[in-house]
Scaffold this active site. Structure first.
Site, PDB file in Angstrom:
ATOM      1  N   GLY A  85       0.791  -1.227   0.000  1.00 11.26           N
ATOM      2  CA  GLY A  85       0.000   0.000   0.000  1.00 11.26           C
ATOM      3  C   GLY A  85       0.822   1.274   0.000  1.00 11.26           C
ATOM      4  N   ASP A 130     -22.659  32.621   0.735  1.00 10.84           N
ATOM      5  CA  ASP A 130     -22.335  32.866   2.150  1.00 10.84           C
ATOM      6  C   ASP A 130     -21.544  34.164   2.263  1.00 10.84           C
ATOM      7  OD1 ASP A 130     -19.678  32.150   1.469  1.00 10.84           O
ATOM      8  OD2 ASP A 130     -20.111  30.053   1.922  1.00 10.84           O
ATOM      9  N   LYS A 149     -25.650  32.105   5.616  1.00  8.77           N
ATOM     10  CA  LYS A 149     -25.947  30.701   5.917  1.00  8.77           C
ATOM     11  C   LYS A 149     -25.343  30.334   7.268  1.00  8.77           C
ATOM     12  CE  LYS A 149     -22.022  28.073   4.088  1.00  8.77           C
ATOM     13  NZ  LYS A 149     -21.380  27.392   2.993  1.00  8.77           N
ATOM     14  N   ASP A 176     -19.324  30.286  -6.263  1.00  7.44           N
ATOM     15  CA  ASP A 176     -18.659  29.756  -5.065  1.00  7.44           C
ATOM     16  C   ASP A 176     -17.259  29.283  -5.458  1.00  7.44           C
ATOM     17  OD1 ASP A 176     -18.373  29.070  -2.425  1.00  7.44           O
ATOM     18  OD2 ASP A 176     -20.181  27.858  -2.330  1.00  7.44           O
TER      19      ASP A 176
HETATM   20  C1  R5P Z   1     -17.702  27.642   2.140  1.00  6.99           C
HETATM   21  O1  R5P Z   1     -17.143  28.494   2.799  1.00  6.99           O
HETATM   22  C2  R5P Z   1     -17.325  27.357   0.730  1.00  6.99           C
HETATM   23  O2  R5P Z   1     -17.098  28.522   0.016  1.00  6.99           O
HETATM   24  C3  R5P Z   1     -18.380  26.513   0.040  1.00  6.99           C
HETATM   25  O3  R5P Z   1     -19.600  27.222   0.033  1.00  6.99           O
HETATM   26  C4  R5P Z   1     -18.560  25.227   0.744  1.00  6.99           C
HETATM   27  O4  R5P Z   1     -17.317  24.660   1.000  1.00  6.99           O
HETATM   28  C5  R5P Z   1     -19.399  24.260  -0.055  1.00  6.99           C
HETATM   29  O5  R5P Z   1     -19.511  23.091   0.702  1.00  6.99           O
HETATM   30  P1  R5P Z   1     -20.762  22.150   0.554  1.00  6.99           P
HETATM   31  O6  R5P Z   1     -20.939  21.862  -0.914  1.00  6.99           O
HETATM   32  O7  R5P Z   1     -20.394  20.927   1.341  1.00  6.99           O
HETATM   33  O8  R5P Z   1     -21.950  22.839   1.142  1.00  6.99           O
END
Ligand code: R5P
Length: 313
Positions: A39, A170, A193, A219
């Site tokens: 491994g 967010d 959020k 994002d």
């Molecule tokens: C958060 O701070 C990031 O910018 C993304 O919004 C987050 O990592 C997305 O994660 P998930 O798809 O698990 O909600």
């Protein structure tokens, strides 16, 4: 840099590595990157790298720890084989969400990864859209930090959508969404959020008018898909006509793709920093290649040219 340019790749994203070297009109360096029966990772360079300017392409995709170890061992092999300079090309830098303690007795894993890369012998790092830009400061070696925003914005401009509002899912993503809004010429909305527990996302509130508009959520990464699907649902509830999304890194952990397939999202666009799973098509996910951008960055680093022009493309 005087030495000749050579590009090697670990196993995490061979399609992207092949695209990058195709843009550079060269072949990937020959190396055995496999495993022993027990491994452990086994690496053997199959060509001379003495005095070379070497780039190793390895995204830290799943299995993350295995791919990280491949990268570290490749860098060690290159150093011991007398490569003059070794640049770790990490299109997706994992552990980036663990860049600070959120409560007591937690690690700062993003810093540990930076330490490991440095100790292994990395001369410099080329990466894209770090979850937290401050991670650059975890390294005491040069870090070049590319952005996929302009490529994603080009794609959305080419769709000629009307009455668009760009949405940050967010508070932490407002800067990114605002830059994207400027690039495509649109309004801005922001979602607040909360995460009641790790990997679970809940929409608390929204700032900005989305009624009757086409929403584009921006994002840096899609992991479980929870943030995205919840944001899309909240936007539809508040009157958005259509909801699109884009992100640099499509991790799609667990059942993220089936959540997205069953969601109100019309289309989700990610880059190929992480190879796309076959189920992505059914989830209306498409990719944009970052290969040309990485190839250009590699050439500029090799020739000691400025990279600034690449950051706004
Ligand atoms: C958060 O701070 C990031 O910018 C993304 O919004 C987050 O990592 C997305 O994660 P998930 O798809 O698990 O909600």
């Amino acid at each position: 840099m005087e030495g000749r340019l050579q590009v090697f790749a670990g196993n995490s994203n061979i399609p992207l590595a092949r695209q990058i070297v195709a843009h550079l009109n060269m072949n990937l360096g020959r190396a055995l990157v496999g495993q022993f029966k027990n491994g452990e990772t086994r690496v053997r360079l199959e060509e001379n790298v003495r005095g070379s300017d070497v780039f190793v392409i390895q995204s830290l995709t799943q299995p993350v720890d295995h791919h990280l170890m491949e990268l570290l061992i490749m860098i060690d092999a290159l150093r011991r084989a007398s490569a003059e300079r070794v640049t770790a090309v990490i299109p997706y830098y994992a552990y980036a969400k663990q860049e600070k303690k959120t409560t007591g007795r937690e690690p700062i894993s993003a810093k540990l990864v930076a330490n490991l890369l440095t100790v292994a012998g990395t001369s410099r790092v080329l990466t894209m859209d770090l979850h937290a830009p401050a991670i650059e400061g975890f390294f005491d070696i040069p870090v070049d930090h590319l952005q996929a925003g302009p490529l994603l914005a080009d794609y959305f401009r080419s769709k000629h959508l009307e009455n668009v509002v760009v949405v940050s899912p967010d508070a932490g993503g407002v800067g990114r969404a605002n830059r994207f809004r400027e690039q495509i010429g649109a309004g801005l909305a922001i979602i607040a959020k909360q995460r009641p527990e790790p990997d679970v996302s809940e929409v608390l509130e929204m700032v900005g008018d989305v009624g009757g508009k086409t929403a584009v959520i921006v994002d840096d990464m899609i992991s479980t898909g929870g943030t995205l699907v919840e944001a899309a649902r909240a936007l539809k509830e508040r009157g958005a006509v259509e909801v699109y999304a884009c992100a640099t890194h499509g991790i799609f952990a667990g059942n993220a793709l089936s959540l997205i397939a069953d969601s109100v999202l019309k289309e989700t666009v990610v880059t190929n920093t992480i190879p796309l799973q076959p189920e992505a098509e059914a989830a209306r996910v498409r990719t944009i290649s970052v290969a040309a951008l990485f190839a250009e960055a590699i050439i500029r680093i090799h020739k000691d040219l400025s990279l600034s022009a690449l950051f706004s493309r």
